[in-house]
Design an enzyme around this catalytic site. Sequence first.
Site, PDB file in Angstrom:
ATOM      1  N   ALA A 155       5.328   2.085 -11.207  1.00 26.38           N
ATOM      2  CA  ALA A 155       6.168   1.418 -12.195  1.00 26.38           C
ATOM      3  C   ALA A 155       7.631   1.843 -12.035  1.00 26.38           C
ATOM      4  O   ALA A 155       8.541   1.052 -12.245  1.00 26.38           O
ATOM      5  CB  ALA A 155       5.681   1.728 -13.606  1.00 26.38           C
ATOM      6  N   CYS A 185       5.518   2.898   1.128  1.00 22.59           N
ATOM      7  CA  CYS A 185       5.053   1.856   2.048  1.00 22.59           C
ATOM      8  C   CYS A 185       3.771   2.298   2.769  1.00 22.59           C
ATOM      9  O   CYS A 185       3.505   3.496   2.917  1.00 22.59           O
ATOM     10  CB  CYS A 185       6.104   1.588   3.114  1.00 22.59           C
ATOM     11  N   GLU A 222       3.180   2.123   5.934  1.00 24.18           N
ATOM     12  CA  GLU A 222       3.484   2.811   7.194  1.00 24.18           C
ATOM     13  C   GLU A 222       3.682   4.313   6.968  1.00 24.18           C
ATOM     14  O   GLU A 222       3.145   5.150   7.690  1.00 24.18           O
ATOM     15  CB  GLU A 222       4.754   2.240   7.834  1.00 24.18           C
ATOM     16  N   CYS A 262      10.897   3.315   6.854  1.00 24.96           N
ATOM     17  CA  CYS A 262       9.714   3.529   7.696  1.00 24.96           C
ATOM     18  C   CYS A 262      10.103   3.620   9.163  1.00 24.96           C
ATOM     19  O   CYS A 262       9.529   4.407   9.915  1.00 24.96           O
ATOM     20  CB  CYS A 262       8.693   2.419   7.474  1.00 24.96           C
TER      21      CYS A 262
HETATM   22 ZN   LIG Z   1       8.608   0.888   4.643  1.00 27.23          ZN
END
Ligand SMILES: [Zn+2]
Length: 159
Positions: free
Chosen positions: A65, A72, A74, A114
């Site tokens: 939230a 992510c 990755e 990432c």
């Molecule tokens: Zn990412």
Amino acid sequence: MKDLNIQTIIKVCQYDELSDQDKQLIDKAKEMTQHSYAPYSKFKVGAAALLANGAIVTGSNQENAAYPSGLCAERTTLFYANSQYPDQAVLTLAIAARTEQDFIDNPIPPCGACRQVILETETRYKHPVRILLYGKKEIYLIKGIRDLLPLSFDGSEME
Ligand SMILES: [Zn+2]
């Protein structure tokens, strides 16, 4: 003044053209979208990493939230791989994403943060990370993160 021309070569493939191992990684990344926690974006991302010892580590995006607190797929995958198998290089990372309807048509590229973590993984293990980006229409095969992160900062200038 002169131009600095930076070239990126991405192999565009169909699923059937991939090796069995790459197919397996794509399958795992797709499967992992089911483990995604994405109540806010409804954008479910899965990733699968093949390590040098043959182990496959998987992960999915985990939202929060308080948005920046999420992570992510990755990075979830790579941080897990690097913490569970600190001595094993990551050879290949497959990424797949879907909306509530279906997998997306075009390959989904990793975000900037990432990319930086994939670069760190390459630097740490002194081994390129092949990247497979899944899309229903086509799959991108990238030989290492520097093709997605040219002029990258890998810390070598600090030495
Ligand atoms: Zn990412």
